[in-house]
Design a protein around this motif. Structure first.
Motif, PDB file in Angstrom:
ATOM      1  N   GLN A 170      44.770 -15.175 -50.355  1.00  0.00           N
ATOM      2  CA  GLN A 170      43.466 -15.690 -51.112  1.00  0.00           C
ATOM      3  C   GLN A 170      42.158 -15.135 -50.139  1.00  0.00           C
ATOM      4  OE1 GLN A 170      44.257 -19.735 -51.517  1.00  0.00           O
ATOM      5  NE2 GLN A 170      45.039 -19.419 -53.725  1.00  0.00           N
ATOM      6  N   GLN A 171      42.475 -15.394 -49.090  1.00  0.00           N
ATOM      7  CA  GLN A 171      41.232 -14.865 -47.925  1.00  0.00           C
ATOM      8  C   GLN A 171      40.937 -13.206 -48.051  1.00  0.00           C
ATOM      9  OE1 GLN A 171      41.906 -15.417 -43.802  1.00  0.00           O
ATOM     10  NE2 GLN A 171      39.900 -15.662 -43.559  1.00  0.00           N
ATOM     11  N   GLN A 172      42.147 -12.595 -48.039  1.00  0.00           N
ATOM     12  CA  GLN A 172      42.058 -11.368 -48.508  1.00  0.00           C
ATOM     13  C   GLN A 172      41.134 -10.788 -49.522  1.00  0.00           C
ATOM     14  OE1 GLN A 172      45.925  -9.619 -47.642  1.00  0.00           O
ATOM     15  NE2 GLN A 172      45.721  -9.666 -45.360  1.00  0.00           N
ATOM     16  N   VAL A 173      41.561 -11.505 -50.736  1.00  0.00           N
ATOM     17  CA  VAL A 173      41.298 -11.246 -52.186  1.00  0.00           C
ATOM     18  C   VAL A 173      39.834 -11.600 -52.099  1.00  0.00           C
ATOM     19  CG1 VAL A 173      41.272 -11.914 -54.507  1.00  0.00           C
ATOM     20  CG2 VAL A 173      43.378 -11.406 -53.184  1.00  0.00           C
ATOM     21  N   SER A 174      39.329 -12.669 -51.549  1.00  0.00           N
ATOM     22  CA  SER A 174      38.050 -13.271 -51.481  1.00  0.00           C
ATOM     23  C   SER A 174      37.193 -12.206 -50.628  1.00  0.00           C
ATOM     24  CB  SER A 174      37.804 -14.577 -50.875  1.00  0.00           C
ATOM     25  OG  SER A 174      38.540 -15.562 -51.644  1.00  0.00           O
ATOM     26  N   LEU A 175      37.690 -11.421 -49.741  1.00  0.00           N
ATOM     27  CA  LEU A 175      36.796 -10.511 -48.963  1.00  0.00           C
ATOM     28  C   LEU A 175      36.578  -9.522 -49.695  1.00  0.00           C
ATOM     29  CD1 LEU A 175      35.560 -10.095 -46.080  1.00  0.00           C
ATOM     30  CD2 LEU A 175      37.690  -9.206 -45.379  1.00  0.00           C
ATOM     31  N   VAL A 176      37.800  -8.938 -50.603  1.00  0.00           N
ATOM     32  CA  VAL A 176      37.570  -7.579 -51.238  1.00  0.00           C
ATOM     33  C   VAL A 176      36.551  -7.979 -52.563  1.00  0.00           C
ATOM     34  CG1 VAL A 176      38.789  -6.141 -53.009  1.00  0.00           C
ATOM     35  CG2 VAL A 176      39.660  -6.686 -50.894  1.00  0.00           C
ATOM     36  N   VAL A 177      36.599  -9.094 -53.006  1.00  0.00           N
ATOM     37  CA  VAL A 177      35.466  -9.309 -54.135  1.00  0.00           C
ATOM     38  C   VAL A 177      34.000  -9.476 -53.518  1.00  0.00           C
ATOM     39  CG1 VAL A 177      34.971 -11.258 -55.741  1.00  0.00           C
ATOM     40  CG2 VAL A 177      37.360 -10.651 -55.775  1.00  0.00           C
ATOM     41  N   LEU A 178      33.984 -10.009 -52.415  1.00  0.00           N
ATOM     42  CA  LEU A 178      32.710  -9.990 -51.627  1.00  0.00           C
ATOM     43  C   LEU A 178      32.143  -8.672 -51.642  1.00  0.00           C
ATOM     44  CD1 LEU A 178      30.423 -11.757 -50.258  1.00  0.00           C
ATOM     45  CD2 LEU A 178      31.894 -11.705 -48.299  1.00  0.00           C
ATOM     46  N   LYS A 179      32.927  -7.881 -50.996  1.00  0.00           N
ATOM     47  CA  LYS A 179      32.471  -6.470 -50.919  1.00  0.00           C
ATOM     48  C   LYS A 179      32.147  -5.654 -51.892  1.00  0.00           C
ATOM     49  CE  LYS A 179      35.110  -5.745 -46.345  1.00  0.00           C
ATOM     50  NZ  LYS A 179      36.073  -4.979 -45.801  1.00  0.00           N
ATOM     51  N   GLN A 180      32.736  -5.984 -53.061  1.00  0.00           N
ATOM     52  CA  GLN A 180      32.591  -5.233 -54.537  1.00  0.00           C
ATOM     53  C   GLN A 180      31.315  -6.171 -54.797  1.00  0.00           C
ATOM     54  OE1 GLN A 180      35.932  -6.225 -56.727  1.00  0.00           O
ATOM     55  NE2 GLN A 180      37.090  -4.276 -56.017  1.00  0.00           N
ATOM     56  N   ALA A 181      30.993  -7.013 -54.711  1.00  0.00           N
ATOM     57  CA  ALA A 181      29.775  -7.598 -54.887  1.00  0.00           C
ATOM     58  C   ALA A 181      28.610  -7.090 -54.185  1.00  0.00           C
ATOM     59  CB  ALA A 181      29.955  -9.289 -55.059  1.00  0.00           C
ATOM     60  N   LEU A 182      28.753  -6.972 -53.003  1.00  0.00           N
ATOM     61  CA  LEU A 182      27.645  -6.364 -52.376  1.00  0.00           C
ATOM     62  C   LEU A 182      27.424  -5.075 -52.519  1.00  0.00           C
ATOM     63  CD1 LEU A 182      28.715  -7.919 -48.708  1.00  0.00           C
ATOM     64  CD2 LEU A 182      26.697  -8.685 -50.331  1.00  0.00           C
ATOM     65  N   ASP A 183      28.639  -4.179 -52.847  1.00  0.00           N
ATOM     66  CA  ASP A 183      28.431  -2.941 -53.277  1.00  0.00           C
ATOM     67  C   ASP A 183      27.442  -2.725 -54.729  1.00  0.00           C
ATOM     68  OD1 ASP A 183      29.658  -1.926 -51.073  1.00  0.00           O
ATOM     69  OD2 ASP A 183      31.407  -1.715 -52.074  1.00  0.00           O
ATOM     70  N   LEU A 184      27.978  -3.754 -55.615  1.00  0.00           N
ATOM     71  CA  LEU A 184      27.098  -3.640 -56.803  1.00  0.00           C
ATOM     72  C   LEU A 184      25.538  -4.076 -56.610  1.00  0.00           C
ATOM     73  CD1 LEU A 184      27.399  -3.317 -59.724  1.00  0.00           C
ATOM     74  CD2 LEU A 184      28.109  -5.747 -59.825  1.00  0.00           C
ATOM     75  N   GLN A 185      25.539  -4.881 -55.713  1.00  0.00           N
ATOM     76  CA  GLN A 185      24.106  -5.307 -55.366  1.00  0.00           C
ATOM     77  C   GLN A 185      23.391  -4.066 -54.934  1.00  0.00           C
ATOM     78  OE1 GLN A 185      24.101  -8.906 -53.001  1.00  0.00           O
ATOM     79  NE2 GLN A 185      24.094 -10.346 -54.929  1.00  0.00           N
ATOM     80  N   GLU A 186      23.913  -3.514 -53.887  1.00  0.00           N
ATOM     81  CA  GLU A 186      23.292  -2.265 -53.442  1.00  0.00           C
ATOM     82  C   GLU A 186      23.092  -1.112 -54.353  1.00  0.00           C
ATOM     83  OE1 GLU A 186      24.125   0.831 -49.640  1.00  0.00           O
ATOM     84  OE2 GLU A 186      25.722  -0.193 -50.360  1.00  0.00           O
ATOM     85  N   GLN A 187      23.869  -0.968 -55.143  1.00  0.00           N
ATOM     86  CA  GLN A 187      23.689   0.173 -56.303  1.00  0.00           C
ATOM     87  C   GLN A 187      22.494  -0.323 -57.203  1.00  0.00           C
ATOM     88  OE1 GLN A 187      27.324   0.484 -58.129  1.00  0.00           O
ATOM     89  NE2 GLN A 187      28.469   1.804 -56.424  1.00  0.00           N
TER      90      GLN A 187
END
Length: 64
Positions: A19-36
């Motif tokens: 669950q922690q790993q999945v949360s980290l992946v989702v967080l990274k995707q959200a940050l990438d989307l915000q950057e774009q």
């Protein structure tokens, strides 16, 4: 300690890691989307008009 409780604890620990790993992946995707999105907004901004010579900011490039 009971063998089944040890197995349950190990399983819960493993599930928490997943669950922690999945949360980290989702967080990274959200940050990438915000950057774009931020880059798209910055690219959509029009270039500032140059200041007339002799006015405030006319001699010094305030947009550099």
């Amino acid at each position: 300690m009971d063998v089944s409780s040890i197995a349950a604890a190990a399983s819960a620990n493993s599930m928490a890691r997943v669950q922690q790993q999945v949360s980290l992946v989702v967080l990274k995707q959200a940050l990438d989307l915000q950057e774009q999105s931020a880059l798209q907004l910055l690219e959509a901004l029009p270039a500032p008009a140059p200041s007339p010579v002799g006015s405030v900011g006319g001699v010094i490039d305030t947009y550099a």
